[in-house]
Write a protein that holds these residues in place. Structure first.
Motif, PDB file in Angstrom:
ATOM      1  N   SER A 250       0.770  -1.403   0.164  1.00  0.00           N
ATOM      2  CA  SER A 250       0.476   0.235   0.089  1.00  0.00           C
ATOM      3  C   SER A 250       0.879   1.459  -0.078  1.00  0.00           C
ATOM      4  CB  SER A 250      -1.076  -0.259   1.562  1.00  0.00           C
ATOM      5  OG  SER A 250      -0.436  -0.409   2.567  1.00  0.00           O
ATOM      6  N   ASP A 251       2.132   1.316  -0.676  1.00  0.00           N
ATOM      7  CA  ASP A 251       2.810   1.709  -0.168  1.00  0.00           C
ATOM      8  C   ASP A 251       2.496   3.310  -1.359  1.00  0.00           C
ATOM      9  OD1 ASP A 251       4.227   0.997   1.289  1.00  0.00           O
ATOM     10  OD2 ASP A 251       5.995   0.290   0.138  1.00  0.00           O
ATOM     11  N   PHE A 252       1.743   2.870  -2.786  1.00  0.00           N
ATOM     12  CA  PHE A 252       0.999   3.860  -3.603  1.00  0.00           C
ATOM     13  C   PHE A 252       0.864   5.017  -3.004  1.00  0.00           C
ATOM     14  CE2 PHE A 252      -2.413   5.339  -5.947  1.00  0.00           C
ATOM     15  CZ  PHE A 252      -1.874   5.813  -6.844  1.00  0.00           C
ATOM     16  N   ALA A 253      -0.744   4.591  -1.816  1.00  0.00           N
ATOM     17  CA  ALA A 253      -1.712   5.491  -1.066  1.00  0.00           C
ATOM     18  C   ALA A 253      -0.669   5.819  -0.197  1.00  0.00           C
ATOM     19  CB  ALA A 253      -2.304   4.324  -0.739  1.00  0.00           C
ATOM     20  N   LYS A 254       0.353   5.522   0.602  1.00  0.00           N
ATOM     21  CA  LYS A 254       1.118   5.995   1.001  1.00  0.00           C
ATOM     22  C   LYS A 254       1.991   7.358   0.805  1.00  0.00           C
ATOM     23  CE  LYS A 254       1.704   2.441   4.616  1.00  0.00           C
ATOM     24  NZ  LYS A 254       2.154   1.515   5.069  1.00  0.00           N
ATOM     25  N   ASP A 255       2.677   7.411  -0.551  1.00  0.00           N
ATOM     26  CA  ASP A 255       3.302   8.293  -0.983  1.00  0.00           C
ATOM     27  C   ASP A 255       2.259   9.167  -1.712  1.00  0.00           C
ATOM     28  OD1 ASP A 255       5.184   7.209  -1.577  1.00  0.00           O
ATOM     29  OD2 ASP A 255       5.036   5.516  -3.104  1.00  0.00           O
ATOM     30  N   GLN A 256       1.204   8.914  -2.063  1.00  0.00           N
ATOM     31  CA  GLN A 256       0.061   9.741  -2.190  1.00  0.00           C
ATOM     32  C   GLN A 256      -0.422  10.936  -0.608  1.00  0.00           C
ATOM     33  OE1 GLN A 256      -1.987  10.384  -5.461  1.00  0.00           O
ATOM     34  NE2 GLN A 256       0.129   9.648  -5.818  1.00  0.00           N
ATOM     35  N   LEU A 257      -0.090  10.227   0.021  1.00  0.00           N
ATOM     36  CA  LEU A 257      -1.015  11.005   1.726  1.00  0.00           C
ATOM     37  C   LEU A 257       0.389  12.045   1.743  1.00  0.00           C
ATOM     38  CD1 LEU A 257      -2.506   8.008   3.743  1.00  0.00           C
ATOM     39  CD2 LEU A 257      -3.404  10.741   2.966  1.00  0.00           C
ATOM     40  N   LYS A 258       0.862  11.334   1.531  1.00  0.00           N
ATOM     41  CA  LYS A 258       3.048  12.244   1.880  1.00  0.00           C
ATOM     42  C   LYS A 258       2.899  14.037   0.310  1.00  0.00           C
ATOM     43  CE  LYS A 258       5.758   9.336   3.412  1.00  0.00           C
ATOM     44  NZ  LYS A 258       6.733   8.264   3.119  1.00  0.00           N
ATOM     45  N   GLU A 259       2.074  13.209  -0.439  1.00  0.00           N
ATOM     46  CA  GLU A 259       2.320  14.489  -1.774  1.00  0.00           C
ATOM     47  C   GLU A 259       0.949  15.632  -1.274  1.00  0.00           C
ATOM     48  OE1 GLU A 259       1.424  13.712  -6.372  1.00  0.00           O
ATOM     49  OE2 GLU A 259       3.245  11.843  -5.940  1.00  0.00           O
ATOM     50  N   LEU A 260       0.219  14.465  -0.800  1.00  0.00           N
ATOM     51  CA  LEU A 260      -1.716  15.948  -0.608  1.00  0.00           C
ATOM     52  C   LEU A 260      -0.992  16.909   0.555  1.00  0.00           C
ATOM     53  CD1 LEU A 260      -4.202  13.148  -0.541  1.00  0.00           C
ATOM     54  CD2 LEU A 260      -3.864  15.010  -1.901  1.00  0.00           C
ATOM     55  N   GLY A 261       0.440  16.838   1.150  1.00  0.00           N
ATOM     56  CA  GLY A 261       0.314  16.882   2.810  1.00  0.00           C
ATOM     57  C   GLY A 261      -0.173  16.795   3.887  1.00  0.00           C
ATOM     58  N   PRO A 262      -0.068  18.179   4.756  1.00  0.00           N
ATOM     59  CA  PRO A 262      -0.558  18.256   6.200  1.00  0.00           C
ATOM     60  C   PRO A 262      -1.962  18.978   5.301  1.00  0.00           C
ATOM     61  CG  PRO A 262       1.139  19.641   5.834  1.00  0.00           C
ATOM     62  CD  PRO A 262       1.186  19.090   4.682  1.00  0.00           C
ATOM     63  N   MET A 263      -3.376  18.807   6.401  1.00  0.00           N
ATOM     64  CA  MET A 263      -4.549  18.423   6.111  1.00  0.00           C
ATOM     65  C   MET A 263      -4.205  20.187   6.022  1.00  0.00           C
ATOM     66  SD  MET A 263      -6.776  16.389   8.391  1.00  0.00           S
ATOM     67  CE  MET A 263      -8.984  17.068   7.337  1.00  0.00           C
ATOM     68  N   SER A 264      -5.356  20.585   5.127  1.00  0.00           N
ATOM     69  CA  SER A 264      -5.204  22.333   4.648  1.00  0.00           C
ATOM     70  C   SER A 264      -6.589  22.402   6.068  1.00  0.00           C
ATOM     71  CB  SER A 264      -5.969  22.352   3.948  1.00  0.00           C
ATOM     72  OG  SER A 264      -7.203  22.426   3.010  1.00  0.00           O
ATOM     73  N   TYR A 265      -6.497  23.961   6.218  1.00  0.00           N
ATOM     74  CA  TYR A 265      -7.677  24.629   7.851  1.00  0.00           C
ATOM     75  C   TYR A 265      -8.513  23.890   6.658  1.00  0.00           C
ATOM     76  CZ  TYR A 265     -11.152  27.649   8.448  1.00  0.00           C
ATOM     77  OH  TYR A 265     -12.612  28.958   8.833  1.00  0.00           O
TER      78      TYR A 265
END
Length: 474
Positions: A250-265
């Motif tokens: 599931s590294d693909f999803a983890k990489d995508q989460l990193k690309e999204l960055g922290p949750m915005s306000y």
């Protein structure tokens, strides 16, 4: 204009004229005969799409009063039914989730926790798709999940985890589960699928029986889990026999989460509103009635809150009015048209006439009637809008129940649930069309897999309605 549209353009008025001006055909009085004639005209145009379906849905407002089937108030009031506004609020919240990309983060979060193995990846896609489809339209869910599924396929292809035949089976299974999970997930909540909401509205208006968000969830969520489980095993173990390649992670999803960055306000704010709305909807099953709000009020509070809370990345609120251009107004009009006809059915006693026509079915075992009805509705939905099918058949289903002397709920539930389970053709549902647009599926793939999914849906839904519905939804 296509041939079927041309045929429908003339067929609708022709049916109206025949049944309206020749009373001897039905033996009905003026008012119910007018309602029947108007219904046939509208149904013909819905089925053939002689006009855009939302435009056709406006016709009962003027046809019913002109023909004498209902007064203007009865015909028009249905377009402002509480369930219409509940759906409007739900659509608005869903738009906010999509606007700030929260749905993608939720999907990737789920995928990142499914573990390793190709079958686990498919399971994660099913959970993410169905989970989102409970709250967001099945079309939007499928369109969001499709690029994720295709990216997963490409990554697996690049790393040579499978030979060509195995990759092909994995890809077909993954893509079809996106489409099917998007449809099945919507069964769990009132706002997940339009026929569910039509059921609730018809039950309220024609039977004076209230179905809350929690009531439906208690009924629909277990059914959704059973269908999703059956679909997972069928798609991975039987239809496509997906090899469980353990090296796929599931590294693909983890990489995508990193690309999204922290949750915005904005994401946090939308998630907060969404969570509060969900909690309030669900709490109606636990709190005393004096301390609960109606589902429609909760939905509208959530929708208005999206405009009230300010955004930081743009001027205005989390939602601005320009965003509402994306709201599916046509669905709301389709709701109104169906409920207007249902109200006219009730006020004119046309339901009882249909019941008389169907009275002979009472000699059959009840479960046989349910199976036959489920099959008819499901295969109708393969070529028709599920909303149009439920709008046409739910009022008639009450007549059938009266004719054979049973509670209308099981028959209505069969119509509502099976109307959302068309799996065979690309034209059946927007999710089917979305995944078919990829290069991995043929029409033969969808028909073969979808036929047996249809059969599975028919029997699971019938058994579930027969045994579970009387326990939790009565």
């Amino acid at each position: 204009m296509e041939t079927r549209q041309k045929i429908g353009l003339f067929l609708g008025p022709l049916l109206f004229a025949i049944f309206y001006f020749i009373p001897s055909i039905t033996g009905l009085g003026d008012e119910p005969r007018a309602v029947l004639a108007v219904t046939l005209w509208v149904a013909a145009w819905w089925i053939t799409e002689a006009m855009p379906i939302p435009a056709t849905s406006l016709m009962p407002i003027f046809l019913l009063p002109i023909a004498g089937g209902a007064d203007q108030s009865t015909a028009a009031m249905a377009y402002a039914d509480p369930i219409v506004f509940m759906y409007m609020g739900g659509f608005t919240i869903a738009l906010a989730i999509q606007k700030w990309n929260l749905h993608r983060r939720i999907a990737m979060f789920i995928l990142s926790y499914v573990g390793t193995g190709s079958q686990r990846i498919i399971l994660g896609i099913i959970i993410a798709t169905a989970g989102l489809s409970m709250w967001i339209s099945n079309a939007a869910t499928a369109l969001m999940m499709l690029p994720i599924a295709l990216a997963l396929i490409e990554e697996i292809k690049e790393k040579n985890f499978f030979d060509e035949a195995s990759l092909n089976r994995f890809a077909k299974s993954l893509l079809l589960t996106v489409a099917y999970a998007a449809s099945i997930g919507g069964l769990a909540t009132i706002i997940g699928s339009v026929p569910n909401a039509v059921f609730v509205a018809v039950a309220s208006n024609s039977l004076d029986r209230t179905v809350s968000f929690f009531d439906w969830f208690l009924f629909g969520f277990p059914l959704t889990l059973i269908l999703l489980t059956g679909m997972y095993f069928y798609m991975t173990k039987i239809q496509f026999k997906v090899e469980n390649q353990k090296e796929i992670s599931s590294d693909f999803a983890k990489d995508q989460l990193k690309e999204l960055g922290p949750m915005s306000y904005e994401e946090k704010a939308v998630l907060t509103v969404f969570s509060v709305v969900g909690f309030l909807w669900m709490s109606s099953g636990f709190l005393p009635e004096a301390y609960t709000l109606s589902d429609t009020s909760i939905s509208m509070i959530g929708a208005v809150s999206m405009f009230l809370f300010p955004a930081r990345q743009e001027k205005g609120g989390l939602m601005i009015w320009k965003d509402m251009k994306e709201l599916p107004w046509g669905i709301l009009l389709l709701f109104g048209g169906g409920l207007s006809l249902a109200a006219a059915f009730e006020s004119s006693n046309l339901t009882e006439w249909f019941g008389g026509l169907l009275e002979g079915l009472g000699v059959l075992p009840f479960i046989v009637i349910l199976i036959a009805l489920a099959a008819i509705v499901l295969f109708m939905t393969e070529i028709m809008s599920n909303t149009a099918v439920s709008n046409m058949l739910l009022p008639i289903s009450i007549g059938l129940a009266l004719a054979i002397g049973v509670d209308p709920y099981p028959i209505m539930a069969i119509v509502a649930l099976t109307a959302s389970c068309a799996f065979m053709l690309p034209i059946s549902t927007p999710p089917n069309a979305a995944v078919f647009s990829s290069d991995y599926l043929t029409i033969n793939d969808m028909v073969k897999a979808g036929f047996w999914m249809n059969i599975l849906a028919i029997f699971v839904i019938v058994l579930f309605v027969y045994f579970w519905q009387p326990v939790v939804l009565n």
